[in-house]
Design an enzyme around this catalytic site. Sequence first.
Site: not given
Length: 284
Positions: A176, A189
């Site tokens: 990400s 995350y």
Amino acid sequence: MSDQTMPPQHQPRQPGREGAMHPEPVYIAPGYRGSGKLQGKVALITGADSGIGRAVALHFALEGAYLALAYLDEHDDARHTLEEVERAGAEAAMFAGDLARESFCNEIIDAVVQRWGHIDVLVNNAGEQHPTERLEDIPQEQWERTFSTNMFSMFMLTKAALPHMQAGGAIINTTSITAYKGNPVLLDYSATKGAITSFTRSLAMNLAERGIRVNGVAPGPIWTPLIPSTFDEESVAQFGADTPMGRPGQPSEVAPAFVYLACDDASYVSGQVLHVNGGVVVNG
């Protein structure tokens, strides 16, 4: 709002449901034509019920792959994905369960090998996220769960798959943009995505002598069911507005990066991450 990119909306539980989104994501760009880049290849894709996973599955199907598609419990979305990949001409199988359990990871690999004999492409894409304003407010259980889903499952599934992969195989991990620029409310995350990026680079070096390539894709803000099930209505309405392109991306704009890394076009590419993020310059 002058910077509104999507209608305000929120879903009350994760994983989100594609059918409740408005507008629904775009999974295949108009005009995309497969050219046999993955003809006869066996590909396992996690998080394949919707979002980036569904888009990757559809593009792989159009490129001629056999598909093993894993997901958690979004059965309606998964059935839709299966219908779409079969309509595209692919032979496919669906597997529902929790990838945080090693036994489920092993079950998937055993089933894939029993059906097709081996694995050519492994796409580790499943993930979850839980916004929390302060580190002190993140429960230990949430931190461990996020790592179990996003990172530990990747280790367990890859470990189980490797004995059934040969030279020429490819592993693609979804990391990400948060691994590179961080996110103030996605601490756990972002930490998992940083770990995935490092795992990708290290595993690429580890497997180079076996002829197996390992790469990653680092999406920016992509319009998937994870978004309305994660953020409040106001945040969703402005999703992607802070990118240079001023909008969120669609799953159809990410999936071709996976096709490239999975096929022989990327035969000299390993240990790399492709950034599909609307123009944000990172890792420069």
